[in-house]
Every structure is written in structure tokens, then in C-alpha cells.
Design a protein around this motif. Sequence first.
Motif, short mmCIF file in Angstrom:
data_model
loop_
_atom_site.label_atom_id
_atom_site.label_comp_id
_atom_site.label_asym_id
_atom_site.label_seq_id
_atom_site.Cartn_x
_atom_site.Cartn_y
_atom_site.Cartn_z
N ALA A 84 0.91 -1.34 0.04
CA ALA A 84 -0.10 -0.07 0.12
C ALA A 84 0.87 1.31 -0.11
O ALA A 84 0.47 2.18 -0.41
N SER A 85 1.85 1.23 0.41
CA SER A 85 3.05 2.35 0.71
C SER A 85 3.32 2.88 -0.71
O SER A 85 4.07 3.94 -0.98
N GLU A 86 3.24 2.03 -1.67
CA GLU A 86 3.73 2.16 -3.20
C GLU A 86 2.55 2.63 -4.06
O GLU A 86 2.75 2.53 -5.09
N GLU A 87 1.55 2.78 -3.64
CA GLU A 87 0.44 3.11 -4.45
C GLU A 87 0.34 4.15 -5.32
O GLU A 87 -0.27 4.41 -6.22
N ASN A 88 1.21 5.29 -5.10
CA ASN A 88 1.33 6.43 -5.62
C ASN A 88 2.36 6.26 -6.99
O ASN A 88 2.65 7.19 -7.62
N VAL A 89 3.05 4.95 -6.94
CA VAL A 89 3.81 4.83 -8.34
C VAL A 89 2.90 4.52 -9.25
O VAL A 89 2.05 3.40 -9.33
N ASP A 90 3.36 5.14 -10.44
CA ASP A 90 2.15 5.05 -11.65
C ASP A 90 2.20 3.48 -12.29
O ASP A 90 3.33 2.94 -12.42
N LEU A 91 1.33 2.98 -12.46
CA LEU A 91 1.39 1.60 -12.81
C LEU A 91 1.65 1.31 -14.26
O LEU A 91 2.52 0.36 -14.41
N THR A 92 1.67 2.41 -14.88
CA THR A 92 2.08 2.41 -16.45
C THR A 92 3.73 2.23 -16.60
O THR A 92 4.07 1.84 -17.44
N GLN A 93 4.42 2.88 -15.69
CA GLN A 93 5.90 3.01 -15.44
C GLN A 93 6.51 1.97 -14.54
O GLN A 93 7.74 2.22 -13.99
N ARG A 94 5.69 1.10 -13.95
CA ARG A 94 6.47 -0.11 -13.13
C ARG A 94 7.19 -0.79 -13.94
O ARG A 94 6.49 -2.04 -14.71
N MET A 95 8.40 -0.98 -13.98
CA MET A 95 9.09 -1.76 -14.95
C MET A 95 9.93 -2.71 -14.16
O MET A 95 9.50 -4.29 -14.32
N ILE A 96 10.87 -2.50 -13.61
CA ILE A 96 11.84 -3.78 -13.00
C ILE A 96 12.21 -3.07 -11.72
O ILE A 96 12.97 -2.34 -11.44
N VAL A 97 11.87 -3.86 -10.52
CA VAL A 97 12.12 -3.11 -9.19
C VAL A 97 13.57 -3.07 -8.96
O VAL A 97 14.01 -2.05 -8.34
N PHE A 98 14.23 -4.02 -9.51
CA PHE A 98 15.79 -3.51 -9.21
C PHE A 98 16.65 -2.30 -9.92
O PHE A 98 17.66 -2.14 -9.58
N LEU A 99 15.63 -1.92 -10.88
CA LEU A 99 16.08 -0.67 -11.34
C LEU A 99 15.44 0.67 -11.05
O LEU A 99 15.70 1.57 -11.48
N GLN A 100 14.48 0.56 -10.25
CA GLN A 100 13.76 1.50 -9.81
C GLN A 100 13.54 1.66 -8.25
O GLN A 100 13.77 0.75 -7.57
N SER A 101 13.11 2.87 -7.78
CA SER A 101 13.20 2.78 -6.26
C SER A 101 11.80 2.42 -5.67
O SER A 101 12.03 2.77 -4.44
N TRP A 102 10.94 1.91 -6.24
CA TRP A 102 9.49 1.40 -5.39
C TRP A 102 10.00 0.04 -5.03
O TRP A 102 10.92 -0.56 -5.31
N LYS A 103 9.04 -0.44 -4.12
CA LYS A 103 9.62 -1.47 -3.31
C LYS A 103 8.50 -2.62 -3.44
O LYS A 103 7.30 -2.16 -3.89
N ALA A 104 8.85 -3.83 -3.64
CA ALA A 104 8.02 -5.10 -3.90
C ALA A 104 7.47 -5.53 -2.68
O ALA A 104 7.95 -5.35 -1.54
#
Length: 356
Positions: A84-104
Motif C-alpha cells: 500500500a505504501s507504493e500505491e502512488n507509483v504510476d502503474l504504467t511505469q512500473r518496470m523492474i524493481v531492481f532498476l527503480q526506487s519502488w519496493k516489492a
Amino acid sequence: MPKPVEDRLERRIQKFLWGDKKKINVNKETVYAPIEEGGRNLLDILLRNEAITITWLKSYLDFGPNHPTWAAAVDAIVAHHMPASEENVDLTQRMIVFLQSWKASNTKLPDDIKRMFQTAMKYNVTLDGLALSREILREMPIWYHIKSKGMRGLFNRGVQVKCLKMRHEVRTVGDAEKLALLTGGNRHTHRQKCACDPCKEARDKGCEHPYKCFAKAKDLLNSLPEKWNPLLNKPEDEPERLHDEDEENTLFKRHLTMEGSLGNVFRIFADGNECTKTFTPDTTYPEEDEIVAYTDGSAINTGTNNATAGAGIYFGEEDDRNMSLRIPDEVGVTNQAAELVAAKTLAEMVRPYDPM
């Protein structure tokens, strides 16, 4: 291997070895050690399974021609199951968690994916490199770039952010770079009705303020550290110094740059201290005569207590720079170690721009 199966096998192995003994005075390391070292040469199920998981992780992070098809399914599953803490991350731009700052998610992922991610965390899999080629930098996603110093709002808020995503179809650092470079065009002006060709093309796509979108793309890139920003100087920009080459000698490049695919930049067993040094280009190239020097090293009685090694550097007859070196035992008393010490010492004796 599922965790319950792994645990059951481990218990059976322990029972086979020790029966009903409750107190065991032999540690696991001894049991797993080779027979010639006093062990039982027993297979370590846990470590073997971790090693297998690491090979899966390596395949998953291979972004070259051998990138597996199943990796796309993993990315989709991970992007769908976000905390839930990552809900503000644009769904269309969620690519690869190892390359981006959002958490799995730590709880919603299938066991196999969860184990792969836990293994990556345990052994500190990270992105790093001394110097990276622009080809690699351009493959990184620009949205939620894992190295970006910008706040989350930089990637979520504003008319230009929406326009870059929807009309300009910007997804990677390379896409942003193409737009950012347009701000320096000869005919480009910072006006809504700029008449340059890139602005006309952007307006044809529905972009109302091309110059603002180009500037926003540049802002996104400038949120990256110097090493990760393709707009800044890189080792590959330094002109090659021309030297005669033959079959036995090739030009040594002083500024080593990681090339290939993005997967080459991943490191495992990292200590958490990222290399932050950046490239400073040479501004002058003094005209100097080419330096010719010879190095060699050798060792005798290797593998014995009487082993010794030495090395030499030869510039020419009666040259004051000629020297001989004794190789310390802690370096390694081998021919290869002696040769490396000689080459290293020579490199430290000359100036960085001296042609050799």
C-alpha cells in the motif's frame, strides 16, 4: 526447491548421520568439508539451493539477447502486487524493481519469486560500476530511477510529466536524453510557438508546450548522480591518443568503461559502499616523446618455504629509472604476481598522459 521439502531433507540427513543423538559435538562446517580435510563431504542442501536461486537471479537480471521470457512474467507479477505504501507509483511505469526506487511486496509474491528477491537482498545484489557507457545508461528507466536524487513528486506531478508519459512516450533515460538535447537546438526557442522542427512534431502529437516538456526531460536527467547522467562528460568522450600498434602490442585504455547490456552492471556480495568517483576529462595533452619500457617478473622454488620472487623494469642502458624489485611474500610468490607488480610499478612511475 520448496522450503518444506528442503527442511524435510535436511532433517532426514541429520537423522541418518546422528540417529537419535540430542547433543552433537561436530559442527556443520566439518561435516560438509571434504573427506581429505576430515569431513564427510556431505552435500549442503541449503547452500546448494541458494546457489541455484542465484543462477535464476542472474538469468533474470540478464538484459541482453538471452533475457528469459519468464522474466517478463515475474516483472508483471511484482508490479501488480505492490504494498500500500507504493500505491502512488504510476502503474504504467512500473518496470523492474531492481532498476527503480519502488519496493516489492514482502508477503503477496509467490514463494519462488520471494526467495529469489530475498537471496538478492541477503547477498547485496546492487547496481554499480566504475564508469558506465552511455549505451548502458540509456537502458535505465527514467521514471523512479533507482539512483535518482529527486523526490517521488518529480515523477508523478505536473502537466509535463503526464505529457512526457502519454504523448512523448518517454520510458527510458535514452528517451529523456533525446528530448533534453533538443533544448540546445540552433532554431529552438523557449516559446510556446517555437518554429523548430522538433517542436512542430511535438505539437502534432498533441503536446501544447514542447519547450516545457523538453526542459522537464532535462530536469529528470539532472536528478541523477553525475555517473548516471548521459548528458555529462564520460570516459568515452576523451579522444583516443594514436599510437602505432602491432601484433604483439595493443593500446591500453586508461579509462575503463563498462560496456554491453545493463545486466553487466549488477554486482553481488557488494559491501554497500557504492563507487561515487566520477570522470574528469583531460583538458590538455602535452606533446611528449613515447616512453618505451620493459617489465618482467619471475619466481623460484614456488610452492616451498624457500620460494622467492623478483621483478625488473628496464628503460634503457644506464637509465636512472631502471630498477629491480623484491616481491613481498604477502603479495604471492609466483611468476604472475611478480609480473603484475612490475607492470603496476611502471604505471605509477609515469604521468597519466605519457604515451607508452
